[in-house]
Structure formats: C-alpha cells, structure tokens
Scaffold this motif. Structure first.
Motif, PDB file in Angstrom:
ATOM      1  N   ARG A  46      -6.173  -2.569  -1.052  1.00 63.10           N
ATOM      2  CA  ARG A  46      -7.194  -2.218  -0.054  1.00 63.10           C
ATOM      3  C   ARG A  46      -8.356  -3.211  -0.062  1.00 63.10           C
ATOM      4  NH1 ARG A  46      -7.255   4.409  -0.958  1.00 63.10           N
ATOM      5  NH2 ARG A  46      -5.429   4.835   0.367  1.00 63.10           N
ATOM      6  N   GLU A  73       0.833  -1.205   0.000  1.00 60.25           N
ATOM      7  CA  GLU A  73       0.000   0.000   0.000  1.00 60.25           C
ATOM      8  C   GLU A  73       0.866   1.253   0.000  1.00 60.25           C
ATOM      9  OE1 GLU A  73      -3.890   2.012   2.133  1.00 60.25           O
ATOM     10  OE2 GLU A  73      -3.253  -0.009   2.689  1.00 60.25           O
ATOM     11  N   HIS A 114     -19.057  -7.203   8.534  1.00 57.90           N
ATOM     12  CA  HIS A 114     -19.132  -5.837   9.053  1.00 57.90           C
ATOM     13  C   HIS A 114     -20.468  -5.177   8.736  1.00 57.90           C
ATOM     14  CE1 HIS A 114     -14.870  -6.205   9.888  1.00 57.90           C
ATOM     15  NE2 HIS A 114     -14.678  -6.551   8.630  1.00 57.90           N
ATOM     16  N   ARG A 120      -7.338  -6.064   1.990  1.00 57.05           N
ATOM     17  CA  ARG A 120      -7.255  -5.729   3.415  1.00 57.05           C
ATOM     18  C   ARG A 120      -8.632  -5.559   4.048  1.00 57.05           C
ATOM     19  NH1 ARG A 120      -2.531  -1.511   4.775  1.00 57.05           N
ATOM     20  NH2 ARG A 120      -2.909  -2.485   6.778  1.00 57.05           N
ATOM     21  N   ASP A 153     -10.957  -3.146   3.044  1.00 61.04           N
ATOM     22  CA  ASP A 153     -11.278  -1.723   3.098  1.00 61.04           C
ATOM     23  C   ASP A 153     -12.044  -1.351   1.826  1.00 61.04           C
ATOM     24  OD1 ASP A 153     -11.383   1.023   3.326  1.00 61.04           O
ATOM     25  OD2 ASP A 153      -9.218   1.350   3.076  1.00 61.04           O
ATOM     26  N   SER A 169     -14.376   0.887   1.091  1.00 59.59           N
ATOM     27  CA  SER A 169     -14.507   2.307   0.741  1.00 59.59           C
ATOM     28  C   SER A 169     -13.192   2.849   0.191  1.00 59.59           C
ATOM     29  CB  SER A 169     -14.956   3.109   1.961  1.00 59.59           C
ATOM     30  OG  SER A 169     -14.010   2.995   3.015  1.00 59.59           O
ATOM     31  N   GLY A 170     -12.076   2.455   0.805  1.00 63.06           N
ATOM     32  CA  GLY A 170     -10.767   2.885   0.303  1.00 63.06           C
ATOM     33  C   GLY A 170     -10.488   2.320  -1.074  1.00 63.06           C
TER      34      GLY A 170
END
Length: 720
Positions: free
Chosen positions: A285, A256, A581, A288, A290, A292-293
């Motif tokens: 991302r 990253e 999540h 990982r 993530d 939204s990232g």
C-alpha cells in the motif's frame, strides 16, 4: 472397531483431512479414542483448519499418553502445544509446555522427541540472538537425527545450521546447508510439519538475502507441495511469500490480494506469522500511494507483536518525519535476535535512504559499508544492487557527484536485470538528482521520464504523479519553490508533567489558536499539526519571515504581560517543493525539520537561499518592504531583525554559531544560513571568543561582526 474409526484412519492415511476429521470426531463421540487415534484427530483438525478445537484435542491427547504411561508421547504433544501457543503469540504458555516436555524427557535422551526438544531450544537461542549456541545446537540436532535415522531432525538441524551461518555473514555456506535440508524435504521422507517448516524457512532465507528469483521458485514449489498433500495449514505463509515476490515484480494488485488472503488465513492458525502478512500489506500500500491504508496495516502488524520495519520507517520518511524514521529503523537493526539480524540486507538499504534524508551522513556511510560487506559475501544480485544504490546516495550527500552517477547507474542496471520495476524507478530518481548536480539536465530529465513510466506501469500512482509535477516544472525552466516552516514547543514533556493533563490541554489550545491566527494573517497554509508542532508552507518568503517574527513577538508579549508563555522554536527553509496530494515530501521537508531541530527556545533558524535554477525576485520583495538584503550569486541573503527587539530598525548581521555549524551537514554552510535570536540568548563570551564566530553573506570578518553586535546593543539601549 467402528465404521467411523476405520473410515477416519483410512482418510487420515490418504491425507483427506476434512473426511478424517469428520469420521474421527464421530468415533470420539461414540467412545473414547485411544491416544494414537486422538493424535490422528488432532492432526486432522490442524490440516483441515479446525483451529477452534485443535488446542483442546492436543491437550486431551497429551493427557491420554500420560495416563497410559507413555512419556515420549506426552512430551511430543507438549512440544506440539508449545509450538501452537508460540505461533498464536502466547509466549508464556509456550514456555510452560516446553518446560513440561523437558521434564518428561530428562532421563530419556535417545529418542526423536528429545531431538525435537533440542531443535525448539535451538530456535529459542536464535530468538535471543545467541548465534553460537544456535549453531551448536543445530549441529547436535542434525547429528541426533542421523544417529536415530530420524529424517525430520536431520532436516531441521541442517536448516538451522544454515540460518545461523547467514546471521554470521557466511551467506553461501548457510544456503548450502539449507539446500541440503530441502533435498531431504523433497525426498518425501519427512512429516508434513517438518517439510512445511523447511520450505517456508527456505523462502524466508532467500527473501532476506535478496535472492528473489530463487524465492519465487521455492514459493511455487511449496504451493504445489501443499496441493499434493491437501494441506491448508501452510498456504497462509506461502501466500505471504508469494505476495512479496509479486510486489517485487511490480504486480501490486495481485500482491495486495495475496497479502490480504494470507493475513486472513494466518489469523486463525498463527497470528504471530499473520503480522508478517500485515507488514507486507503495508509495504504494498505504501508503494501504491495509500498512506492511510499502509498505516493501518503496519499498526495491525505491531499489535500482533511484530516491528513492521523497514516499511513503517519508510512511510514516516514519506510523511516528512526523517528523525522518527531513522530512530525506528536503527532500533530495528539494534535488535540482536537471529530473526532480525538475518534481515540486515533487507533493513540496511532503508537505513541509508532515511539517514541521508535526515542529514545523518555518518550513519548512512556506516550502513552502506555494512551492506557492501554483505554484498561481497553473497552472490545475490539484489544485495549488490542495494549496496551500489547505498554507496551512490552517500556519495551524492557528500557532493561526490561523479561517484554517485557511477554507483547509481550500477544500481539501476542491477534492479532492471532482476525485473524489479519499483526499485529500478526509485534508483532512476536518485540518478536524476546526481545528473542534475553534475549539470547534466537533459540526462536527468530522461531518467525521471523513465522512472515515471515505470511507476505508472505498476500502479504506483502517487510516485508517478510526483514525477509528473516535477517534470512539468523542469520543462518550463523553473521549479516550484515554497518556504516551509516547522514549529515546536520546547520542553513540552516537562510542562505536561508540571501542569497536569487538564492545564496542559488548555495551554495547548491557546498555543494552537494563537499560531493559527498568525498563519492566517500571513497567508500560511497549515499542512500538518502533530502534537505540539505545526508544519506550514508559504508562497512568499517574506510572509514566512514575518509570521515567524510575529509568533515570537506574541509569545514574548504574553510572557511579559501574564508571566508565562510556552517557548517555541521555529525553522524556516526556502526550497524546492514536492507536493503529494495536499501534503509535501522530499528532501526539502526533511531539511526543514533538521533546521528547526537546531533552534533553541524562542529562536528561529532560517535557510532562505533560493535554489540555483530559480530566478530570484527582487531583494526588496524577498526581504520585505524596507528591509535590507544582500545577494550573492543566485542566493538571496536576507538580514533578519531580532523578533523581540521592536524599538530599533537595526539588524543582526547574518551569522551562525560554531556550535550550530558543527551539528549540521557541511552542505548547509552557505551565505544565506541565519540564526535569528535574541542577543540575550548568546553566550557571555569575551571579545576574543566572539571573534571566532564566522560571518557569512557580508563584508564583515569575525572581529567586525563582534563590534557590529556590540554597536547594535549600544544604540538600541537594550540590556539584551
């Protein structure tokens, strides 16, 4: 000669680019430099990263050569400007400078500048997907370079011959030409631009072929070369490739950081290539956990003119949008440019995974076959591992469990050998599914535990948490089950056009408010609301069924009382849930989307069977109080009342039309697949035609089903 000019020339020869730029700029302010010194100043600006002045200096230098009557010099600078504008995404301006160079060299073909023009035309042929022209021009460029003893041209021609052969599927032949180009670059006889281009393109080819070990070695070599030459113009690309290698090796934190640094560096010099770095950042991302990232990075890549595939398609799949994901990756593969076609080994594995999830097994099978062909033409272990994984996923989708176990086992071993922990863990999850399908529960648990450890080790937290939840459920002898609901307004595009934006917004607000009140009434949890559709989950199957019926009833009442209401289709699916999540993903969500897509206006399609490992509650609880139910093996077949017929307690016998059946995967033909619909929406057919409708989950054969439907209509007194 001024002191600054002498110092600038000396610094330039020694590759002290910042000093050269400072001294030559000072000399230029004192007196106009001649064209050759202006060219030195422009090159110093490039390698010392003074990109804000580079274009102006290149234009001034080209004009100076033109005024001096040096057409070759003017053409060389026009080609430099064409390349700079292309890298910055200014395609029209780039084409203009390329045309200018062609005009200047129209009567002068025996020079290095003409060879460079031919090479840039060769690259344009690759972009357009004209493989034959690309290869033929590359051959001519290499021959031109050998004839003129111009090593830059020979190296670039060899490089593009290799890329053209790779696109044609002649992988080993292609890499042999690229290796020869690298030998020339390593000899030190090439200019910085030509050598750097060859190094970066070699790493790109290795990456496309899945030869990650070789890509890593060339990345290290290119980085050392940049340091020796004091070059700061290429490290952005070098860092991008290094990020890819580190991502594959599971070093996600370092990957990253490299991707962010590469994007920052390339935005100043070559925004078109910065898009690659943003795509890589999105890939890291996504792994990982993530989303939204990852979305932000993919969006930035797209804004820079790059289609961020397969990363964006895989993210859409993670978000429960298999159809959109399949469309995206299929569109990417349909791009005929050499740049994309060379990446088929990179794109096809994603297409297989997405197509299987979307229920498009034919598409997955074709992609797996194409990937196998590439693997047979290559000696790279990564392509072989990807092909084995693709064949395994297709075999599992087709119910060939033993074949799936064999192929997925080969896939796991291949990725483990390459030290690619994320890919290996993903393959183990698929292998666990295959073991589970074969009844080898303990073997499946072992693979999931190993996959979880792999995800945890590299920092793929979301994937590890998902497996922790799944393993916990397995350990307790049960699996968490939910009933998912997808809703969608039918014909919304035409409605927007007919009503206009303001009226549509008002209608959509009423629709959303109405459906949300129903979800709340029946304890549904809204997971997502995108456009004009909802994704909702229910703990209780009967609540989901009643909610679906209530939605259609309210819309029908509004239509009867006010003359109009939107037509909504609904899909229900009781399945194993994979929570991530606060969101849900996995096969069950994808299947629910496919089920909903099979419904028509005002219809509900439901698959309410319980997974075989789950203890089925009482039939009365599953069907709702006072509702008839049928049970076969471990599935619960629930007769569902027409949502619009409220004057009778008669029930439609479970059935599925032959048209619908033909559009769904064979594994969905089960005793618990129902299409709940108004009888009026059934086609007007003869008794003989209706007798061909198969009846599932009941003692009725097809003819009895037809008579049952006829009797129901007679007793209800309904014209429907």
């Amino acid at each position: 000669m001024t002191d600054d000019l002498a110092a600038g020339r000396k610094a330039y020869a020694e590759h002290r680019w910042a000093d050269a730029y400072a001294h030559l700029s000072s000399a230029d302010r004192s007196a106009a430099l001649d064209p050759s010194d202006l060219e030195r100043l422009a090159e110093s600006a490039r390698w010392s990263r003074h990109f804000e002045t580079l274009l102006d200096l290149l234009e001034r230098t080209g004009s100076a050569y033109g005024e001096a009557g040096d057409d070759r010099g003017a053409a060389r600078l026009a080609l430099s400007l064409a390349r700079e504008h292309f890298q910055r995404g200014d395609s029209a301006v780039s084409s203009g400078w390329l045309a200018r160079a062609s005009t200047l060299l129209s009567d002068d073909t025996e020079c290095a500048e003409y060879g460079l023009l031919q090479w840039m035309m060769c690259r344009a042929m690759s972009e357009s997907g004209n493989v034959d022209a690309h290869r033929d021009l590359a051959v001519r460029v290499a021959e031109h370079g050998r004839r003129l003893r111009a090593p830059d041209l020979e190296g670039l021609g060899l490089l593009d011959q290799g890329h053209a052969l790779i696109v044609e599927g002649r992988l080993d032949e292609g890499m042999a030409f690229i290796d020869e180009a690298n030998a020339l670059a390593a000899s030190g006889s090439l200019t910085l631009m030509a050598a750097g281009t060859i190094y970066c393109s070699t790493i790109f080819a290795c990456r496309n072929l899945g030869d990650w070990r070789r890509a890593g070695e060339w990345t290290d070599t290119a980085s050392r070369w940049c340091e020796r030459q004091s070059v700061s113009g290429f490290p952005g690309l070098c860092r991008f490739h290094r990020a890819e290698v580190r991502r594959l090796r599971g070093s996600l934190d370092e990957a990253e950081r490299d991707a962010v640094d590469a994007a920052d560096e390339l935005m100043g010099s070559a925004p078109r290539f910065a898009a690659w770095a943003f795509h890589e950042l999105g890939e890291v991302r996504r792994r990982r956990g993530d989303p939204s990232g990852a979305t932000a990075a993919f969006r930035r890549a797209s804004e820079l003119g790059f289609d961020p595939q397969p990363g964006l398609a895989l993210l859409r799949l993670d978000q429960g949008q298999p159809d959109a994901a399949l469309q995206a990756v299929s569109n990417a593969l349909a791009d005929e440019s050499g740049f994309v076609q060379e990446q088929r080994a990179f794109l096809l594995p994603a297409q297989v995974t997405i197509a299987v999830a979307a229920g498009a097994v034919d598409v997955a099978r074709a992609a797996a076959s194409a990937l196998t062909t590439l693997a047979e033409a290559s000696t790279t272990s990564a392509v072989a591992a990807s092909a084995a994984g693709a064949r395994g996923q297709v075999a599992l989708a087709e119910g060939r469990v033993d074949d799936a176990i064999h192929e997925l086992g080969r896939c796991v071993a291949g990725w483990a050998e390459l030290d690619a922990p994320y890919e290996a863990a993903q393959a183990k999850v698929e292998l666990a599914r295959a073991y589970d399908g074969a009844g080898r529960h303990d073997d499946g648990v072992m693979e999931l535990e190993s996959a979880r450890a792999g995800f945890e080790r590299i920092g793929a937290a979301a994937a590890a948490a998902d497996l922790t939840s799944r393993l916990s459920a397995w350990a307790s002898g049960r699996r968490p089950v939910r009933t998912f609901m997808f809703t969608d307004i039918v014909g919304s595009t035409k409605l927007v056009e007919a009503l206009g934006d303001e009226a549509w917004d008002a209608l959509l607000t009423w629709h959303d408010r109405t459906l949300r009140s129903v979800f709340e009434q029946f304890a549904g949890v809204e997971i997502k609301h995108e456009g004009d559709g909802f994704f909702v989950t229910f703990d209780d199957t009967s609540g989901a069924v009643e909610a679906a019926r209530a939605i259609q009833r309210r819309l029908a009442d509004h239509r009867r009382e006010h003359g109009f209401a939107v037509q909504v289709r609904i899909g229900l699916h009781t399945t194993e849930a994979t929570e991530r999540h606060g969101d849900y993903g996995g096969k069950g969500v994808h299947e629910t989307a496919r089920i909903a897509a099979a419904a028509g206006a005002g219809e509900i399609v439901a698959d309410l069977r319980m997974p075989p490992q789950v203890v089925v509650p009482s039939a009365a609880r599953q069907a709702g109080s006072g509702s008839p139910a049928r049970t076969r093996s471990s599935t619960s077949g629930i007769g569902l009342r027409s949502p619009h017929d409220m004057q009778t307690d008669q029930w439609i016998v479970p059935w599925i039309s032959t048209t619908l059946a033909g559009s769904l995967p064979a594994r969905w033909w089960s005793p618990s697949m129902f299409w709940v619909t108004r009888v009026s929406s059934l086609p007007r057919r003869s008794r003989a035609t209706r007798a061909r409708w198969p009846a599932f989950g009941s003692a009725f054969h097809a003819g009895e089903l037809s008579r049952s439907c006829h009797e129901r209509r007679r007793t209800s007194g309904s014209s429907r």
